[in-house]
Motif scaffolding. Structure first.
Motif, PDB file in Angstrom:
ATOM      1  N   TYR A  49     -25.868  49.760 -74.424  1.00  0.00           N
ATOM      2  CA  TYR A  49     -26.165  48.537 -75.191  1.00  0.00           C
ATOM      3  C   TYR A  49     -25.297  47.359 -74.712  1.00  0.00           C
ATOM      4  CZ  TYR A  49     -29.253  50.493 -78.791  1.00  0.00           C
ATOM      5  OH  TYR A  49     -30.321  51.041 -79.460  1.00  0.00           O
ATOM      6  N   ALA A  50     -24.043  47.677 -74.345  1.00  0.00           N
ATOM      7  CA  ALA A  50     -23.124  46.601 -73.938  1.00  0.00           C
ATOM      8  C   ALA A  50     -23.332  46.177 -72.487  1.00  0.00           C
ATOM      9  CB  ALA A  50     -21.681  47.073 -74.137  1.00  0.00           C
ATOM     10  N   GLY A  51     -24.112  46.957 -71.733  1.00  0.00           N
ATOM     11  CA  GLY A  51     -24.291  46.694 -70.304  1.00  0.00           C
ATOM     12  C   GLY A  51     -25.077  45.426 -70.011  1.00  0.00           C
ATOM     13  N   ASP A  52     -25.107  45.102 -68.710  1.00  0.00           N
ATOM     14  CA  ASP A  52     -25.784  43.864 -68.280  1.00  0.00           C
ATOM     15  C   ASP A  52     -27.275  44.066 -68.046  1.00  0.00           C
ATOM     16  OD1 ASP A  52     -23.380  42.590 -68.336  1.00  0.00           O
ATOM     17  OD2 ASP A  52     -22.903  43.091 -66.249  1.00  0.00           O
ATOM     18  N   GLY A  53     -27.709  45.319 -68.048  1.00  0.00           N
ATOM     19  CA  GLY A  53     -29.128  45.579 -67.746  1.00  0.00           C
ATOM     20  C   GLY A  53     -30.061  44.893 -68.736  1.00  0.00           C
ATOM     21  N   GLY A  54     -31.282  44.690 -68.299  1.00  0.00           N
ATOM     22  CA  GLY A  54     -32.255  44.063 -69.185  1.00  0.00           C
ATOM     23  C   GLY A  54     -32.662  45.012 -70.304  1.00  0.00           C
ATOM     24  N   GLN A  55     -33.398  44.478 -71.277  1.00  0.00           N
ATOM     25  CA  GLN A  55     -33.811  45.265 -72.431  1.00  0.00           C
ATOM     26  C   GLN A  55     -34.602  46.501 -71.997  1.00  0.00           C
ATOM     27  OE1 GLN A  55     -32.793  44.959 -75.318  1.00  0.00           O
ATOM     28  NE2 GLN A  55     -34.236  45.970 -76.689  1.00  0.00           N
ATOM     29  N   ARG A  56     -35.474  46.301 -71.021  1.00  0.00           N
ATOM     30  CA  ARG A  56     -36.330  47.405 -70.573  1.00  0.00           C
ATOM     31  C   ARG A  56     -35.490  48.530 -69.952  1.00  0.00           C
ATOM     32  NH1 ARG A  56     -41.561  46.454 -66.712  1.00  0.00           N
ATOM     33  NH2 ARG A  56     -42.081  48.654 -66.506  1.00  0.00           N
ATOM     34  N   GLN A  57     -34.506  48.092 -69.140  1.00  0.00           N
ATOM     35  CA  GLN A  57     -33.618  49.076 -68.493  1.00  0.00           C
ATOM     36  C   GLN A  57     -32.842  49.863 -69.551  1.00  0.00           C
ATOM     37  OE1 GLN A  57     -33.208  49.789 -65.054  1.00  0.00           O
ATOM     38  NE2 GLN A  57     -32.148  51.500 -66.035  1.00  0.00           N
ATOM     39  N   LYS A  58     -32.371  49.132 -70.564  1.00  0.00           N
ATOM     40  CA  LYS A  58     -31.585  49.786 -71.620  1.00  0.00           C
ATOM     41  C   LYS A  58     -32.423  50.831 -72.353  1.00  0.00           C
ATOM     42  CE  LYS A  58     -28.446  45.960 -72.454  1.00  0.00           C
ATOM     43  NZ  LYS A  58     -28.017  44.870 -73.305  1.00  0.00           N
ATOM     44  N   ILE A  59     -33.639  50.465 -72.682  1.00  0.00           N
ATOM     45  CA  ILE A  59     -34.517  51.395 -73.398  1.00  0.00           C
ATOM     46  C   ILE A  59     -34.793  52.625 -72.537  1.00  0.00           C
ATOM     47  CG2 ILE A  59     -36.875  51.670 -74.325  1.00  0.00           C
ATOM     48  CD1 ILE A  59     -35.104  50.032 -76.148  1.00  0.00           C
ATOM     49  N   GLU A  60     -34.965  52.393 -71.235  1.00  0.00           N
ATOM     50  CA  GLU A  60     -35.203  53.529 -70.326  1.00  0.00           C
ATOM     51  C   GLU A  60     -33.996  54.453 -70.288  1.00  0.00           C
ATOM     52  OE1 GLU A  60     -36.461  52.418 -66.390  1.00  0.00           O
ATOM     53  OE2 GLU A  60     -38.219  51.376 -67.192  1.00  0.00           O
ATOM     54  N   ASP A  61     -32.803  53.847 -70.214  1.00  0.00           N
ATOM     55  CA  ASP A  61     -31.575  54.661 -70.164  1.00  0.00           C
ATOM     56  C   ASP A  61     -31.383  55.454 -71.457  1.00  0.00           C
ATOM     57  OD1 ASP A  61     -31.034  53.780 -67.663  1.00  0.00           O
ATOM     58  OD2 ASP A  61     -29.522  52.305 -68.238  1.00  0.00           O
ATOM     59  N   LEU A  62     -31.640  54.798 -72.584  1.00  0.00           N
ATOM     60  CA  LEU A  62     -31.497  55.498 -73.872  1.00  0.00           C
ATOM     61  C   LEU A  62     -32.518  56.625 -73.976  1.00  0.00           C
ATOM     62  CD1 LEU A  62     -31.021  52.359 -76.177  1.00  0.00           C
ATOM     63  CD2 LEU A  62     -29.274  54.041 -75.601  1.00  0.00           C
ATOM     64  N   GLY A  63     -33.734  56.349 -73.501  1.00  0.00           N
ATOM     65  CA  GLY A  63     -34.783  57.377 -73.501  1.00  0.00           C
ATOM     66  C   GLY A  63     -34.382  58.563 -72.637  1.00  0.00           C
ATOM     67  N   SER A  64     -33.718  58.243 -71.513  1.00  0.00           N
ATOM     68  CA  SER A  64     -33.269  59.312 -70.619  1.00  0.00           C
ATOM     69  C   SER A  64     -32.238  60.199 -71.317  1.00  0.00           C
ATOM     70  CB  SER A  64     -32.695  58.672 -69.357  1.00  0.00           C
ATOM     71  OG  SER A  64     -31.843  59.556 -68.713  1.00  0.00           O
ATOM     72  N   LEU A  65     -31.352  59.559 -72.111  1.00  0.00           N
ATOM     73  CA  LEU A  65     -30.355  60.347 -72.870  1.00  0.00           C
ATOM     74  C   LEU A  65     -31.061  61.321 -73.809  1.00  0.00           C
ATOM     75  CD1 LEU A  65     -27.695  57.708 -74.061  1.00  0.00           C
ATOM     76  CD2 LEU A  65     -27.434  59.421 -72.270  1.00  0.00           C
ATOM     77  N   LEU A  66     -32.051  60.809 -74.519  1.00  0.00           N
ATOM     78  CA  LEU A  66     -32.757  61.664 -75.487  1.00  0.00           C
ATOM     79  C   LEU A  66     -33.524  62.782 -74.787  1.00  0.00           C
ATOM     80  CD1 LEU A  66     -33.994  59.015 -78.106  1.00  0.00           C
ATOM     81  CD2 LEU A  66     -32.161  60.686 -78.355  1.00  0.00           C
ATOM     82  N   ASP A  67     -34.061  62.474 -73.597  1.00  0.00           N
ATOM     83  CA  ASP A  67     -34.751  63.517 -72.823  1.00  0.00           C
ATOM     84  C   ASP A  67     -33.803  64.669 -72.495  1.00  0.00           C
ATOM     85  OD1 ASP A  67     -37.226  62.467 -72.761  1.00  0.00           O
ATOM     86  OD2 ASP A  67     -36.996  61.411 -70.844  1.00  0.00           O
ATOM     87  N   GLN A  68     -32.590  64.271 -72.076  1.00  0.00           N
ATOM     88  CA  GLN A  68     -31.612  65.298 -71.716  1.00  0.00           C
ATOM     89  C   GLN A  68     -31.237  66.139 -72.931  1.00  0.00           C
ATOM     90  OE1 GLN A  68     -28.354  63.626 -69.088  1.00  0.00           O
ATOM     91  NE2 GLN A  68     -29.627  61.826 -69.408  1.00  0.00           N
ATOM     92  N   VAL A  69     -31.116  65.475 -74.066  1.00  0.00           N
ATOM     93  CA  VAL A  69     -30.759  66.210 -75.288  1.00  0.00           C
ATOM     94  C   VAL A  69     -31.887  67.175 -75.661  1.00  0.00           C
ATOM     95  CG1 VAL A  69     -30.314  65.974 -77.752  1.00  0.00           C
ATOM     96  CG2 VAL A  69     -29.239  64.406 -76.157  1.00  0.00           C
ATOM     97  N   SER A  70     -33.131  66.720 -75.505  1.00  0.00           N
ATOM     98  CA  SER A  70     -34.272  67.593 -75.834  1.00  0.00           C
ATOM     99  C   SER A  70     -34.251  68.868 -74.995  1.00  0.00           C
ATOM    100  CB  SER A  70     -35.594  66.865 -75.568  1.00  0.00           C
ATOM    101  OG  SER A  70     -35.668  65.723 -76.357  1.00  0.00           O
ATOM    102  N   SER A  71     -33.761  68.715 -73.748  1.00  0.00           N
ATOM    103  CA  SER A  71     -33.774  69.885 -72.858  1.00  0.00           C
ATOM    104  C   SER A  71     -32.763  70.937 -73.286  1.00  0.00           C
ATOM    105  CB  SER A  71     -33.489  69.446 -71.420  1.00  0.00           C
ATOM    106  OG  SER A  71     -32.149  69.025 -71.323  1.00  0.00           O
ATOM    107  N   VAL A  72     -31.818  70.559 -74.156  1.00  0.00           N
ATOM    108  CA  VAL A  72     -30.822  71.529 -74.634  1.00  0.00           C
ATOM    109  C   VAL A  72     -31.487  72.592 -75.507  1.00  0.00           C
ATOM    110  CG1 VAL A  72     -28.767  71.781 -76.104  1.00  0.00           C
ATOM    111  CG2 VAL A  72     -28.938  69.880 -74.512  1.00  0.00           C
ATOM    112  N   GLY A  73     -32.540  72.201 -76.193  1.00  0.00           N
ATOM    113  CA  GLY A  73     -33.286  73.166 -76.994  1.00  0.00           C
ATOM    114  C   GLY A  73     -32.681  73.427 -78.353  1.00  0.00           C
ATOM    115  N   SER A  74     -32.069  72.410 -78.939  1.00  0.00           N
ATOM    116  CA  SER A  74     -31.453  72.615 -80.258  1.00  0.00           C
ATOM    117  C   SER A  74     -31.886  71.501 -81.206  1.00  0.00           C
ATOM    118  CB  SER A  74     -29.929  72.620 -80.106  1.00  0.00           C
ATOM    119  OG  SER A  74     -29.305  72.189 -81.284  1.00  0.00           O
ATOM    120  N   GLU A  75     -32.376  71.898 -82.366  1.00  0.00           N
ATOM    121  CA  GLU A  75     -32.798  70.904 -83.370  1.00  0.00           C
ATOM    122  C   GLU A  75     -31.613  70.058 -83.824  1.00  0.00           C
ATOM    123  OE1 GLU A  75     -34.839  72.242 -86.787  1.00  0.00           O
ATOM    124  OE2 GLU A  75     -36.760  72.347 -85.735  1.00  0.00           O
ATOM    125  N   ALA A  76     -30.468  70.752 -84.019  1.00  0.00           N
ATOM    126  CA  ALA A  76     -29.288  70.032 -84.503  1.00  0.00           C
ATOM    127  C   ALA A  76     -28.843  68.992 -83.481  1.00  0.00           C
ATOM    128  CB  ALA A  76     -28.163  71.013 -84.788  1.00  0.00           C
TER     129      ALA A  76
END
Lengths: 270, 148
Positions: A49-76
């Motif tokens: 959020y604090a980075g210089d990237g544009g809004q679209r880049q930020k959303i992509e990066d945040l989405g990538s974080l959530l993708d990685q978390v999904s791959s862990v396979g844990s609801e919690a």
């Protein structure tokens, strides 16, 4: 010349890679407990959020974080990561974060838990009810005796102790009139009894007044504390009307304090 | 008859273990009790959990949303002293914030929030014990409604 060229090249490579590396969670992090993982997501999201990237880049990066978390396979892990994304964005980015989570988990096995966490976190951040209001059975009196707890209403308006003191002084006035009549009589024992009664009435009235002033003083001091907080905030936000009103109320409370202190000094002197 | 007794005993054991596993959302309960007790004139008696948490957070008495939504997070003495201390500072007009922080900061003369409370005669130990006995008795209605 060549070393400068390499330094320049390394700089270019780092600047190209950096935006992507921010969105990477290491294997170690992904192995952590769900809550620690959620905290790591929050920290990474704060950087994004604090980075210089544009809004679209930020959303992509945040989405990538959530993708990685999904791959862990844990609801919690999903639950705490959703909290992490929203907390990192703060109130300013609630809508962006919510849209991202909705998009990211619109399908798949974590849809339900992600949407559940999203609704609750947004409700906690905005203070708006997601469910019907509840009558509590909780014993909240636990915190009532802390300093300052109580009303923000004007304490100068409703003093039963002050009313009692006023009545007591009225009784003293009446007693003085009665005594004046008695002193016209020739009965010395009646005069002595009358003087004694007046003295006791005066003493009782004084005690009632001290009691009332003590109560008023405690309340006035409470209110003064609260008013000073309000005044500080009003000055910070530049609310001129509010400042005047609060300063008036403060002066009133300070006068109550000064009157009470004067009476205490008077009683002490006696 | 004996079989019935065994069944009931097993059921009680199961229910107790289920409750222990289910967690207690202690931070949510603390937020509700603090808001409706200390700030009872600013918070409606029927206010839900989210309103209490938002109110406290917006005034610098900070509750982590991770803690509030973690069923197993236990309120520590230091954290209890912190929210009591922050509330006290707020009412005394002595609340100060770290630059960039939304939370009331601990006064510099106290090493911990427990120290702050003890140095300033802010009673919290008996409250902490009462709080623990309250949460051990089960969910507050606000908490169970919010997490149902």
């Amino acid at each position: 010349m060549r070393p400068y060229f390499y330094k320049f090249l390394i700089g270019v490579v780092i600047s190209l890679v950096a935006p992507f590396s921010i969105a990477e969670l290491s294997e170690d992090v992904l192995q952590k407990s769900p809550r620690d993982l959620g905290n790591a997501v929050k920290d990474a999201a704060v950087v994004i959020y604090a980075g210089d990237g544009g809004q679209r880049q930020k959303i992509e990066d945040l989405g990538s974080l959530l993708d990685q978390v999904s791959s862990v396979g844990s609801e919690a892990a999903v639950r705490y990561s959703v909290i992490g994304i929203l907390v990192a964005g703060g109130e300013a980015h609630i809508d962006d974060g919510a849209a991202l989570v909705e998009k990211q988990f619109s399908t798949g096995q974590y849809r339900e838990i992600a949407f559940y966490s999203l609704a609750r976190t947004v409700a906690l951040m905005r203070g708006r009810a997601v469910e019907r209001r509840t009558e509590s059975t909780a014993d909240a009196s636990l915190f009532l005796d802390l300093p300052g707890a109580g009303t923000m209403t004007d304490p100068l308006g409703d003093f039963t102790a002050a009313d009692a003191a006023f009545s007591a002084w009225q009784a003293v006035e009446n007693a003085r009139k009665v005594l004046a009549d008695i002193e016209k009589s020739d009965d010395p024992s009646l005069i002595i009894a009358g003087r004694d009664a007046l003295q006791r009435a005066e003493s009782a009235a004084l005690r009632a007044e001290v009691y009332a002033r003590k109560e008023a003083l405690a309340k006035a001091r409470d209110v003064m504390r609260k008013l000073r907080v309000v005044l500080k905030r009003a000055k910070e936000s530049g609310g001129l009307n509010q400042i005047t009103v609060v300063e008036d109320a403060l002066r009133k409370a300070e006068k109550t304090e000064a009157d009470a202190m004067a009476l205490f000094a008077e009683v002490e002197a006696r | 008859m004996r079989l019935n007794f065994r069944f009931i005993a097993l059921f009680v054991l199961f229910a107790a273990s289920f409750r222990a596993c289910a967690g207690t959302y202690e931070y949510g309960s603390l937020a509700v009790l603090l808001a409706k007790g200390y700030f009872k004139n600013d918070i409606d008696a029927a206010a839900p959990l989210e309103e209490c948490v938002h109110f406290l957070n917006s005034h610098g008495v900070c509750f982590s949303l991770f803690d509030v939504q973690d069923p197993d997070a236990k309120v520590t003495v230091e954290d209890f002293a912190r929210v009591v201390g922050q509330s006290t500072l707020l009412f005394l007009g002595e609340a100060e914030f770290e630059p960039g922080s939304q939370c009331i900061r601990k006064p510099l003369d106290a090493a911990t929030w427990v120290d702050y409370c003890q140095l300033n005669d802010v009673s919290f130990k008996n409250k902490f014990e009462k709080f623990q006995s309250t949460v051990s008795g089960g969910y507050l209605p606000e908490v169970s409604v919010f997490f149902k």
